[in-house]
Design an enzyme around this catalytic site. Structure first.
Site, mmCIF file in Angstrom:
data_model
loop_
_atom_site.group_PDB
_atom_site.id
_atom_site.type_symbol
_atom_site.label_atom_id
_atom_site.label_comp_id
_atom_site.label_asym_id
_atom_site.label_seq_id
_atom_site.Cartn_x
_atom_site.Cartn_y
_atom_site.Cartn_z
ATOM 1 N N LYS A 1 35.053 -4.215 26.080
ATOM 2 C CA LYS A 1 34.434 -3.599 27.253
ATOM 3 C C LYS A 1 33.009 -4.114 27.438
ATOM 4 O O LYS A 1 32.289 -4.336 26.451
ATOM 5 C CB LYS A 1 34.446 -2.076 27.079
ATOM 6 C CG LYS A 1 34.070 -1.273 28.315
ATOM 7 C CD LYS A 1 34.296 0.212 28.057
ATOM 8 C CE LYS A 1 33.985 1.067 29.269
ATOM 9 N NZ LYS A 1 34.299 2.504 29.026
ATOM 10 N N SER B 1 37.793 8.009 28.730
ATOM 11 C CA SER B 1 37.709 6.653 29.274
ATOM 12 C C SER B 1 38.502 5.600 28.522
ATOM 13 O O SER B 1 38.644 4.481 29.007
ATOM 14 C CB SER B 1 36.245 6.220 29.373
ATOM 15 O OG SER B 1 35.590 6.915 30.405
ATOM 16 N N SER C 1 36.825 4.966 32.203
ATOM 17 C CA SER C 1 36.017 3.883 32.717
ATOM 18 C C SER C 1 36.367 2.513 32.125
ATOM 19 O O SER C 1 35.881 1.479 32.590
ATOM 20 C CB SER C 1 34.532 4.172 32.422
ATOM 21 O OG SER C 1 34.305 4.235 31.016
#
Length: 467
Positions: free
Chosen positions: A80, A181, A157
Site C-alpha cells: 500500500k 481497510s 482504503s
C-alpha cells in the site's frame, strides 16, 4: 504461467522449492499482467519493475545455492502507498503529498524484504487511508475486477491492494486497517484479509492516520498465506513503542492433516441474525449459515450467544476517533480549500473540527472499556463468527460516499481491540460474499487456524475473476 499467478503462496513456494518455477519467471508474469491490465484496473500507483526483477534473480541465486530464506523467498507482493520504501515516492493516495519520497524503509517492509519477498510496487489507495468505498477522485478509483461491464467499487482504503491480488497482479499485498481497510477490499474482491491486533506490527516508516487504531496486515489468496506474511511482519520494534507493550506470541496457522475433525475442541460463537442492526439479504444469510455448518462439521463447538455490544455505536465511535486523530495530523491541509483533496475525505476529517478534548478523551475511555469487556466476553471462546459486508460491490456511478453501509461489521473489531480474519464465502450475482472471524487480542493464530481448516474444505478463496 497464467494459472500460476492465481496460486496461493503456499503452492508457489512449493513450486519454487522444487525448481519447477523460478522467481524471475514468476515476477515477470506478474509484471506482464500489470502492464496489460493496470491501465484499466488502476491497482498500482507505481511499479518498480527493474528492482523487482533484481530481487527475484537474487532469490533464484539463493535457492540455487541451497540458501533460500524461507517460504516467502521470491514471492512477488504489492504494498500500500503508505508503506515507506527508501527513496521511493510515498504519497498515501493524495496529491497533497505529491513529490514526497520516503526517507527510510518501513520496518514491516524491511522484514518482508529480509525474508526474500519481491516488491512489485506501491498499490493505489483512498487519500490518507480514510474511506471504506475505495474511491479516489483525484488519482482514480481502482476497478473491482469481478465486473467487466460496470465500474464497481473496490473497497477501501486498501483498494489497489485488494484489486491487485484478486486480478492476479500480485501473489499477495500489504494493506492497513483502521476501521476495516484491509477486510473491506478483501471481502469485495473475494480474497482473504487479516486485521492484526494493534501493536502487533510496527508502523514505523508508514504514513499515519489514527495512531490508536492503525494496523498493517496481509491481503492474500488464503489464510495460510496471511499467516505467513503476518508472522514475518509481526514483532517488537523500538521505533514503534506500541509494539513493545503488546504481547507478541508467534503467528502460525497449524493444520491437523488427516484428521476428519481438525477443529475439535475449538469454541466458536455465532450471532442470531435477528439481532443484527438490519436483516441480511438471503444470499448473505446463507453464506453465514453455511460457514457455521462447515465449522460444526470440522468439529468445532458452535453456539449462539447475544453480543453485549451495540455494533452501530461502536461503528460511530471508530469514525469519530479516526476523524479526531486524522484532523489533528492534517488540519492545515484539510482547512485549506485550495489543496488538491477529495471532498469526501476532507469532510470526514472536518467532522472533528469542533470536537473538544473532553469528547476525544471520552472516546478513548469507551475504547478501553470495550477492549476490557471484549477480553472478558471471549474468555471461553476461540472466535466470533461475524457477517462480512451487508452488500456486494456497488457501482461507482451514483455512489453516496457519506454512507457507512460497509462499516457496520468491520469497525467494531478495531474498537474492541480484536484481531479479525475476512474470508471469501460465496457469490451473489457473480460478486463475492464473505464472513469474518473476530478473535482475542494477539490471538491471530486461533482465527488463522480456523480459517485454514475452512479453506481446506471449501474453494471460494481459489476462485478468481476472468479478465
Amino acid at each position: 504461467m497464467n494459472d500460476a499467478v492465481f496460486h496461493p503462496i503456499e503452492q508457489l513456494s512449493g513450486l519454487l522449492a522444487q525448481g519447477k518455477l523460478s522467481a524471475r519467471a514468476l515476477t515477470r508474469a506478474y509484471l506482464d499482467r500489470i502492464e496489460r491490465y493496470n491501465d484499466t484496473l488502476n491497482a498500482y500507483v507505481a511499479v518498480y519493475s527493474e528492482d523487482a526483477l533484481r530481487q527475484a534473480e537474487a532469490a533464484d541465486t539463493r535457492r540455487g545455492m541451497g540458501l533460500a530464506l524461507g517460504p516467502l523467498d521470491g514471492i512477488p507482493l504489492a504494498v500500500k502507498d503508505l508503506c515507506g520504501l527508501a527513496g521511493r515516492p510515498l504519497t498515501a493516495g493524495s496529491r497533497t503529498l505529491a513529490g514526497q519520497t520516503a526517507a527510510t524503509t518501513a520496518t514491516a517492509m524491511e522484514k518482508l524484504l529480509g525474508a526474500g519477498a519481491v516488491i512489485l510496487g506501491h498499490a493505489q489507495m483512498v487519500e490518507y487511508a480514510f474511506g471504506a468505498w475505495g474511491v479516489n477522485p483525484l488519482l482514480g478509483t481502482p476497478r473491482n475486477p469481478w465486473d467487466a461491464a460496470v465500474h464497481r467499487v473496490p473497497g477501501g482504503s486498501s483498494s489497489g491492494s485488494g484489486v491487485a491480488v484478486a486480478a492476479g497482479l500480485a501473489a499477495a499485498a500489504i494493506g492497513s486497517d483502521t476501521g476495516g481497510s484491509i477486510r473491506t477490499p478483501s471481502m469485495l474482491n473475494g480474497i482473504t484479509g487479516l486485521k492484526l491486533s494493534a501493536g502487533r506490527v510496527s508502523l514505523a516508516g508508514c504514513v499515519d492516520l489514527c495512531h490508536t487504531l492503525d494496523t498493517l496486515g496481509p491481503m492474500a489468496r488464503s489464510a495460510w498465506d496471511a499467516a505467513l506474511l503476518a508472522g514475518v511482519m509481526a514483532g517488537a520494534d523500538p521505533k514503534d513503542p506500541r509494539t513493545l507493550h503488546t504481547p507478541q506470541p508467534p503467528i502460525v496457522a497449524r493444520r491437523a492433516p488427516g484428521l476428519p475433525r481438525p477443529l475439535s475442541g475449538k469454541v466458536i460463537t455465532t450471532i442470531a441474525l435477528g439481532s443484527l442492526p438490519h436483516a441480511l439479504a438471503p444470499a448473505f444469510a446463507q453464506a453465514y449459515a453455511e460457514t457455521a455448518a462447515h465449522l460444526r462439521g470440522l468439529g468445532a463447538t458452535v453456539h449462539e450467544r447475544p453480543l453485549p455490544f451495540d455494533l452501530r455505536h461502536m461503528m460511530d465511535c471508530v469514525g469519530q476517533i479516526i476523524s479526531c486523530e486524522g484532523y489533528s495530523l492534517y488540519d492545515a491541509v484539510v482547512r485549506d480549500a485550495s489543496t488538491p483533496m477529495g471532498n469526501a475525505v476532507r469532510q470526514r476529517m472536518l467532522a472533528a473540527e469542533s470536537a473538544s478534548a473532553r469528547d476525544y478523551l471520552r472516546l478513548q475511555i469507551a475504547h478501553r472499556h470495550a477492549c476490557d469487556t471484549w477480553l472478558d466476553w471471549m474468555r471461553d471462546t476461540d472466535a466470533l463468527l461475524m457477517p462480512g459486508l451487508p452488500i456486494t460491490a456497488a457501482p461507482l456511478e451514483g455512489l453516496d460516499e457519506s454512507s457507512t453501509a460497509l462499516s457496520i461489521y468491520t469497525r467494531p473489531a478495531n474498537f474492541l481491540g480484536a484481531c479479525a480474519l475476512a474470508l471469501p464465502a460465496g457469490f451473489a450475482d457473480g460478486l463475492p460474499l464473505a464472513v469474518q472471524l473476530y478473535g482475542k487480542p494477539a490471538d491471530e493464530s486461533a482465527v488463522l487456524e480456523i480459517g485454514v481448516a475452512l479453506q481446506d474444505v471449501t474453494d471460494w478463496h481459489l476462485r478468481h475473476p476472468a479478465l
